[in-house]
Each structure stands twice: as structure tokens, then as C-alpha cells.
Design a protein around this motif. Structure first.
Motif, PDB file in Angstrom:
ATOM      1  N   ARG A  56      12.941  -5.154  -1.935  1.00 33.60           N
ATOM      2  CA  ARG A  56      12.282  -4.117  -0.735  1.00 33.60           C
ATOM      3  C   ARG A  56      10.755  -4.627  -0.293  1.00 33.60           C
ATOM      4  N   ALA A  57      10.453  -3.961   0.470  1.00 34.73           N
ATOM      5  CA  ALA A  57       9.284  -4.827   1.327  1.00 34.73           C
ATOM      6  C   ALA A  57       7.880  -4.867   0.243  1.00 34.73           C
ATOM      7  N   LEU A  58       7.211  -5.873  -0.381  1.00 36.50           N
ATOM      8  CA  LEU A  58       6.374  -6.290  -0.915  1.00 36.50           C
ATOM      9  C   LEU A  58       4.433  -6.709  -0.191  1.00 36.50           C
ATOM     10  N   PRO A  59       3.587  -6.306  -0.723  1.00 36.63           N
ATOM     11  CA  PRO A  59       2.283  -6.313   0.434  1.00 36.63           C
ATOM     12  C   PRO A  59       1.817  -7.376  -0.203  1.00 36.63           C
ATOM     13  N   VAL A  60       1.033  -8.325   0.196  1.00 38.30           N
ATOM     14  CA  VAL A  60       0.618  -9.621  -0.374  1.00 38.30           C
ATOM     15  C   VAL A  60       0.082  -8.521  -1.663  1.00 38.30           C
ATOM     16  N   GLY A  61      -0.011  -9.480  -3.073  1.00 42.05           N
ATOM     17  CA  GLY A  61      -0.474  -9.258  -4.190  1.00 42.05           C
ATOM     18  C   GLY A  61       0.351  -8.210  -4.452  1.00 42.05           C
ATOM     19  N   GLY A  62       1.654  -8.110  -4.223  1.00 39.34           N
ATOM     20  CA  GLY A  62       2.497  -7.081  -3.906  1.00 39.34           C
ATOM     21  C   GLY A  62       3.570  -7.984  -6.130  1.00 39.34           C
TER      22      GLY A  62
END
Length: 218
Positions: A138-144
């Protein structure tokens, strides 16, 4: 018991903190937010009076209502109710930049940080060696935070590609080149290949690395 002593708010917090520490895994640091706690509590004085912390929850995590009691044996002499919120701080792999679904994971886009892992129920990942070269599901945001269910093995053999198959039959080993993959395969997958030695036959072999599979006859 006519004599009593007052347990201060700070002493109550110390009692609760000790209970949380005993009920938290060694690799986890617990942060306690006191949502409701009295300024003090009167406890009877006497030989054999002990303090007990009772919780409705089985684990020291999330929002808990605690009943703190002074007892002699099973007899409750006094009690006070406290509400706390526990956040678990632990080490986890965190995205240092946006990670796309299907992107390879490495030290270039992940790092180990101390974060709040309460909601992950132990599914957070903390070992970079275990995820290096794997793909993000899955796509992970910064800090995910990266979880167990977020990773997958990369496709090592693509459908339509030409590969080598090592055929093992006891001590005898034969290498077949130019076997066309009929399916995509990740490490450990058993997939079908066309047999360049017999066009009417397909071979099933285990993918071991890019362009290579192993077929064991016995």
C-alpha cells in the motif's frame, strides 16, 4: 481501623505507573495520561494492609478504568477509581518519504523510530533486514508505520520470460535453459513453465531467484 494516612496524587501515580510497567512488554515504553485521578486518597493504617490495582481490561493498553483498593486479605477497606489512557511507545519502521504501492522497501525510504504503536497490536515491523528488497502493498505517507500486512515478496519470474530450471533426481542434476514461464512467481511459489525439450509437456518448479527455479523429482 480508625487511623489512616493520605495517599497523595503523586503517590497514586507512582502506584499506577508501577502496575503499568509490570503489565507491559519489556520492549515497549508506556506513556500514561491521567484522564481522571483524585487529589488524594485515605488508606487505613494497620498491619497487613496492602494496595491492589484492579482493571477491567486484560492488558495495560488503551483507555482503562482502574479500581485501586486497600485490603487485608480479601477484605476491601477503602477504594478509589481512576481513569487512565495508555499509549505504547516502541520501535517501528517509518516511511521517510512517500512510498508508492508496489515500491521496493530499503534504507532509502525507511528508518527505525520510536513511535506510538498502540493501535498496531504488535503488527508493526522493526527489523529492516526482514523487509529489505520486499515491496509495499500500500501507499505509505511520510511518517507512516510499516506493518506485517503491508509487505509482499517481489515477482522474481514474470509470465512469458525465459528461465533456467534445475531438475534434481536424487544425486542427478540437470539444467534446462529457455523454459518459458506461464505464470508470475514470487520466491517459494510453484509455477508452470513450458518444457523446451517437449512442447506437449509443462513443468512445475519452485521459484528460487530471478530467472531460476528448481524441480525436485525425488
Amino acid at each position: 481501623y480508625t487511623l489512616s494516612k493520605k495517599i497523595s496524587k503523586k503517590e497514586l501515580k507512582d502506584i499506577i505507573s508501577e502496575w503499568v510497567d509490570k503489565n507491559t512488554a519489556a520492549n515497549i515504553e508506556a506513556q500514561i495520561n491521567y484522564a481522571r485521578i483524585p487529589k488524594g486518597w485515605k488508606v487505613p493504617l494497620g498491619k497487613g494492609v496492602k494496595i491492589h490495582v484492579n482493571s477491567r481490561g486484560r492488558k495495560a493498553e488503551g483507555t482503562l478504568k482502574l479500581k485501586i483498593e486497600s485490603r487485608i486479605g480479601e477484605a476491601v477497606l477503602s477504594q478509589v477509581n481512576v481513569k487512565i489512557v495508555i499509549s505504547k511507545i516502541g520501535s517501528a519502521l517509518v516511511a521517510t518519504r512517500p512510498i508508492l504501492s508496489g515500491e521496493e522497501l530499503s534504507y532509502k525510504n525507511l528508518e527505525l523510530r520510536k513511535v506510538d504503536v498502540t493501535k498496531f497490536n504488535g503488527m508493526e515491523l522493526s527489523n529492516l533486514d526482514m523487509v529489505r528488497s520486499k515491496l509495499s502493498r500500500r501507499a505509505l505517507p511520510v511518517g507512516g508505520v510499516l506493518r506485517v500486512q503491508d509487505i509482499e515478496e517481489p515477482v522474481l519470474v514474470k509470465s512469458g520470460s525465459l528461465n533456467q530450471i534445475i531438475v534434481r533426481n536424487g544425486k542427478i542434476k540437470m539444467r534446462i535453459s529457455g523454459a518459458k514461464a506461464l505464470q508470475n512467481g514470487k520466491k517459494g511459489d510453484y509455477i508452470l513453465f513450458s518444457n523446451p525439450l517437449n512442447k506437449n509437456e509443462n513443468l512445475q518448479a519452485e521459484v528460487v531467484k530471478t530467472g531460476l527455479a528448481i524441480m525436485k523429482l525425488r
